[in-house]
Scaffold this motif. Structure first.
Motif, short mmCIF file in Angstrom:
data_model
loop_
_atom_site.label_atom_id
_atom_site.label_comp_id
_atom_site.label_asym_id
_atom_site.label_seq_id
_atom_site.Cartn_x
_atom_site.Cartn_y
_atom_site.Cartn_z
N SER A 152 -5.38 -6.28 -4.87
CA SER A 152 -5.77 -4.97 -4.34
C SER A 152 -5.70 -3.85 -5.37
O SER A 152 -6.35 -2.82 -5.25
CB SER A 152 -4.88 -4.59 -3.16
OG SER A 152 -3.54 -4.34 -3.60
N GLY A 153 -4.88 -4.05 -6.42
CA GLY A 153 -4.69 -3.00 -7.42
C GLY A 153 -3.85 -1.84 -6.92
O GLY A 153 -3.73 -0.81 -7.60
N GLU A 154 -3.23 -2.00 -5.76
CA GLU A 154 -2.48 -0.89 -5.14
C GLU A 154 -1.30 -0.45 -6.00
O GLU A 154 -1.04 0.73 -6.16
CB GLU A 154 -2.00 -1.31 -3.75
CG GLU A 154 -1.25 -0.21 -3.01
CD GLU A 154 -0.79 -0.67 -1.64
OE1 GLU A 154 0.06 0.02 -1.05
OE2 GLU A 154 -1.27 -1.71 -1.15
N GLU A 155 -0.58 -1.43 -6.57
CA GLU A 155 0.59 -1.06 -7.36
C GLU A 155 0.20 -0.37 -8.66
O GLU A 155 0.86 0.58 -9.09
CB GLU A 155 1.44 -2.30 -7.66
CG GLU A 155 2.70 -1.99 -8.46
CD GLU A 155 3.57 -0.89 -7.83
OE1 GLU A 155 4.21 -0.15 -8.60
OE2 GLU A 155 3.61 -0.78 -6.59
N LEU A 156 -0.89 -0.80 -9.27
CA LEU A 156 -1.37 -0.10 -10.47
C LEU A 156 -1.70 1.34 -10.14
O LEU A 156 -1.41 2.25 -10.91
CB LEU A 156 -2.59 -0.82 -11.05
CG LEU A 156 -3.23 -0.15 -12.27
CD1 LEU A 156 -2.23 -0.01 -13.41
CD2 LEU A 156 -4.46 -0.92 -12.73
#
Length: 280
Positions: free
Chosen positions: A62-66
């Motif tokens: 998801s790329g949410e943490e980035l």
């Protein structure tokens, strides 16, 4: 949980990864700033070590943490009517050239990046409303972008501290804001004058759709980039601008040291950079 530490090797790995993703280069002097935020996110994600967190950062679908980490790592410091002389240049010199060329009467399009918490694009909207004689004769579109989703949410709210409005003329404060506790709420008319979007300037997929702009404000962002990222940004703005369009940088930034694509224009109020009229 044992105390989490970031080694020199960890810092180097992260620095290279973050640079590839955002174009932002952290020098070794920023170790404390970077380490503190990395530890904060390692703990927030219940990762045991930097290594496990770094795996999450790189491979999370998801790329949410980035995005969460990027929000923490980007610095957002601004206020209303910062470097006002450039707004004066826009009204007194730039817009007359743009409108003279717009025989089709298409909207004047302005791209502001980064948006931070919205002070700059809203300042432009207020300045045009108050200072530009052509405001009733032309449609203006102001698009403002940032990589930081928290800042974009804050910008859309339009709620500002006393510090943010300290340089705003009192008559504008009274006309466009109302007091909300200790803060100031921007009026709906100005809130509706700016569209906010999330853009990573280093991602071609993000910037490809940004075209046909007449003016770009990119102030005090390129100082965080290295030479290669600055050159890429200059080319992105070149593609985004109409022939004859203008870009305004921060007072300590110079396009002449970054790219030869633009002409230097020295107006009475400011030095700006122009995409040549014959450009395609």
């Amino acid at each position: 949980m044992a105390e989490i530490s970031i080694s020199v090797e960890d810092f180097q790995k992260f620095r290279e990864f973050f640079y590839r993703k955002t174009g932002i280069q952290f020098e070794s002097s920023k170790r404390y700033f970077v380490d503190k935020r990395l530890v904060e996110r390692i703990e927030a994600t219940a990762s045991d070590t930097f290594r496990s967190y770094f795996t999450l950062l790189r491979f999370q679908a998801s790329g949410e943490e980035l995005q969460q980490l990027t929000n923490l790592m980007t610095v957002n410091e601004t206020y209303f009517f910062r470097e006002e002389y450039q707004f004066k240049c826009l009204v007194d010199s730039i817009l007359s050239e743009i409108t003279a060329r717009k025989t089709d009467r298409s909207p004047i399009r302005i791209w502001v990046i980064p948006s931070s918490s919205g002070e700059e694009p809203y300042s432009i909207a207020i300045y045009l409303l108050e200072q530009w004689a052509g405001i009733n004769d032309w449609d203006i579109e102001i698009i403002s972008s940032d990589i930081d989703t928290h800042m974009l949410a804050q910008a859309r709210r339009g709620l500002y501290s006393t510090r943010a409005i300290q340089q705003l003329p009192a008559r504008y404060l009274q006309k466009y804001f109302k007091r909300s506790g200790e803060n100031y709420q921007l009026c709906d008319d100005v809130l509706g004058a700016v569209e906010f979007t999330r853009v990573n300037l280093s991602e071609r997929a993000d910037t490809r759709a940004y075209r046909n702009f007449d003016v770009v404000f990119c102030r005090n962002l390129l100082i965080y980039f290295d030479d290669l990222s600055r050159k890429t940004a200059a080319e992105t703005f070149y593609d985004a601008l109409n022939p004859g369009g203008f870009i305004l940088l921060g007072h300590s930034e110079s396009m002449s040291r970054i790219s030869s694509l633009y002409k230097v224009r020295k107006f009475p109020d400011a030095i700006v950079y122009q995409k040549p009229l014959e450009a395609r």
